[in-house]
Scaffold this active site. Structure first.
Site, short mmCIF file in Angstrom:
data_model
loop_
_atom_site.label_atom_id
_atom_site.label_comp_id
_atom_site.label_asym_id
_atom_site.label_seq_id
_atom_site.Cartn_x
_atom_site.Cartn_y
_atom_site.Cartn_z
N GLY A 95 53.32 61.91 26.30
CA GLY A 95 52.92 60.68 27.00
C GLY A 95 51.42 60.66 27.21
N ASP A 138 53.98 70.18 28.73
CA ASP A 138 54.67 71.44 28.38
C ASP A 138 55.31 71.42 26.99
OD1 ASP A 138 56.55 69.64 29.25
OD2 ASP A 138 57.50 70.97 30.71
N VAL A 195 35.81 67.96 24.14
CA VAL A 195 36.09 68.92 23.06
C VAL A 195 35.13 68.67 21.90
CG1 VAL A 195 37.80 69.56 21.29
CG2 VAL A 195 38.54 69.23 23.66
N ARG A 230 61.88 51.25 66.39
CA ARG A 230 60.59 51.62 66.99
C ARG A 230 59.52 50.56 66.73
NH1 ARG A 230 61.78 56.46 64.47
NH2 ARG A 230 60.07 56.15 62.99
N GLY A 271 57.30 60.59 36.83
CA GLY A 271 57.22 62.01 37.14
C GLY A 271 58.23 62.83 36.39
N ARG A 272 58.99 62.18 35.53
CA ARG A 272 60.06 62.83 34.78
C ARG A 272 60.98 63.59 35.73
NH1 ARG A 272 60.24 63.13 29.34
NH2 ARG A 272 58.05 62.71 29.09
N ARG A 274 55.59 61.62 20.14
CA ARG A 274 56.50 62.76 20.38
C ARG A 274 57.20 62.98 19.04
NH1 ARG A 274 57.35 59.95 25.62
NH2 ARG A 274 56.33 61.26 27.17
N THR A 282 48.83 65.19 31.38
CA THR A 282 50.07 64.46 31.69
C THR A 282 49.93 63.92 33.10
OG1 THR A 282 52.42 64.69 32.28
CG2 THR A 282 51.15 66.72 32.24
N ASP A 295 53.12 68.51 36.38
CA ASP A 295 54.22 69.48 36.42
C ASP A 295 53.92 70.71 35.56
OD1 ASP A 295 54.28 68.16 34.01
OD2 ASP A 295 56.45 67.91 33.96
N ASP A 299 52.25 63.72 35.14
CA ASP A 299 53.31 64.27 36.00
C ASP A 299 52.87 65.42 36.90
OD1 ASP A 299 54.93 62.46 34.71
OD2 ASP A 299 55.78 63.91 33.32
O1 F6P Z 1 55.48 62.57 30.99
C1 F6P Z 1 54.82 61.39 31.32
C2 F6P Z 1 55.81 60.27 31.56
O2 F6P Z 1 55.09 59.11 31.91
C3 F6P Z 1 56.90 60.57 32.60
O3 F6P Z 1 56.45 60.42 33.92
C4 F6P Z 1 57.96 59.60 32.20
O4 F6P Z 1 59.25 60.08 32.58
C5 F6P Z 1 57.84 59.57 30.70
O5 F6P Z 1 56.53 60.00 30.38
C6 F6P Z 1 58.06 58.21 30.09
O6 F6P Z 1 58.04 58.36 28.71
P1 F6P Z 1 57.91 57.14 27.70
O7 F6P Z 1 56.51 56.64 27.78
O8 F6P Z 1 58.21 57.73 26.38
O9 F6P Z 1 58.87 56.10 28.16
#
Ligand code: F6P
Length: 327
Positions: free
Chosen positions: A16, A108, A28, A217, A176-177, A77, A131, A135, A133
């Site tokens: 992503g 990852d 780079v 409240r 956030g996957r 991907r 990424t 993570d 995420d």
């Molecule tokens: O890993 C990044 C991310 O945006 C995640 O948060 C999400 O679950 C996923 O990619 C979405 O993937 P795609 O863009 O292939 O729908």
């Protein structure tokens, strides 16, 4: 034995896209040129790698991109690269273009690909964590996380205006996957009443009673930030359950890919610049199989084997604090 002097390296973005990837590519390319190397950009991540879709990069190829979201190299991907035959093709393409080292900017899954390329074909590889995420083990922050959180917070601030005007409850789903880092940071920064993350069990009854208590409240509105990977089902189902359990009527907003676009924040640009340059330094020093991460403000190299398998832990103190501050 002295490290073999590198002459030509490649750079790709994979998985992503994340805001700040362009700043990392720029770092780079320019750091490598500064050190006397040639650089090729690989288009569309690992898909372009096994097709040999390479472009020669100059200092000017990366002009005017530090502020741009997405990735000028494009991303993908790749299924083919997951097969040994795809990786063999990629290694042949690298060799035929004289590319001796590769910087992989991604998450990852991308790092697992890089490790296999190194293990099976001896290609020198370095990872840079890109990424939204956050993570990835071995770095306090990934490139794109800060921008994604800021995008989500900006959206929730707007939602809050209309929520307060009507006295409504909104469930806002963030990306956030399988991890809750974006949800937690967003929830804390946006003053969410409740944060639902995959790392914690979800108790709908508890969420309802805490939302109702908030209304009693005198709260004018409520926002629940829901991580996409949480375990209580789709966000629309959670909304239904809340209403069925006696909670208020819910409006649902799924922020989706909005979070991934836009200009990277200064923080992401700086992180990307430092880590992109550090990855080149490491390759030039003869290192391979590491990710350049940032820990406590310092560049730290983490073995790709750890970065691709271990997971950072969620900050439970921050989650508790968000609860305390939502009274
Ligand atoms: O890993 C990044 C991310 O945006 C995640 O948060 C999400 O679950 C996923 O990619 C979405 O993937 P795609 O863009 O292939 O729908």
């Amino acid at each position: 034995m002295a490290a073999k002097k590198l002459r030509r390296i490649g750079v790709l973005t994979s998985g992503g896209d994340a805001p700040g990837m362009n700043a990392a590519v720029r770092a780079v390319v320019r750091k490598a040129i500064h050190l006397g190397l040639e650089v090729v950009g690989v288009r569309r991540g690992y898909s372009g790698l096994h097709r040999g879709d390479f472009i020669d990069m100059t200092a000017r190829s990366v002009s005017n991109i530090i502020q741009r979201g997405g990735t000028i190299l494009k991303t993908d991907r790749s299924r083919e690269f997951q097969e040994p035959s795809g990786r063999a093709k990629a290694a042949r393409a690298l060799a035929s273009h004289g590319v001796e080292g590769l910087v992989v900017i991604g998450g990852d899954g991308s790092f697992r690909g890089a490790q296999l390329l190194e293990a099976e074909h001896g290609v020198a590889v370095m990872g840079v964590p890109g990424t939204i995420d956050n993570d990835i083990y071995g770095t306090d922050s990934t490139i794109g996380f800060d921008t994604a959180v800021n995008n989500a917070v900006e959206a929730i601030d707007k939602i809050r205006d209309t929520a307060a005007a009507h006295g409504r409850l909104f469930l806002v789903e963030v990306m956030g996957r399988k991890s809750g880092f974006i949800a937690l940071a967003t929830g804390l920064a946006a003053g969410a009443e409740t944060i639902v993350i995959p790392e914690e069990p979800v108790d709908i009854d508890k969420i309802c009673s805490s939302l109702l208590a908030g209304l009693e409240r005198g709260k004018a509105s409520s926002v629940v930030v829901v991580a996409e990977g949480q375990k209580a089902g789709a966000v629309f189902q959670i909304a239904e359950k809340i209403t069925q359990t006696g909670g208020p009527e819910c409006k649902v907003v799924v922020l989706g890919h909005l979070q991934r676009g836009g200009n990277p924040t200064a923080r992401d640009r700086i992180l990307a610049s430092v880590l992109g340059a550090a990855a080149v330094d490491a390759l030039v020093a003869g290192k391979s199989g590491f990710m350049a991460g940032m820990l406590a403000g310092k560049v730290a190299l983490c073995p790709l084997a750890d970065a691709s398998t271990k997971k950072p832990t969620i900050d439970r103190d921050a989650l508790e604090l968000a609860k305390v501050l939502a009274i």
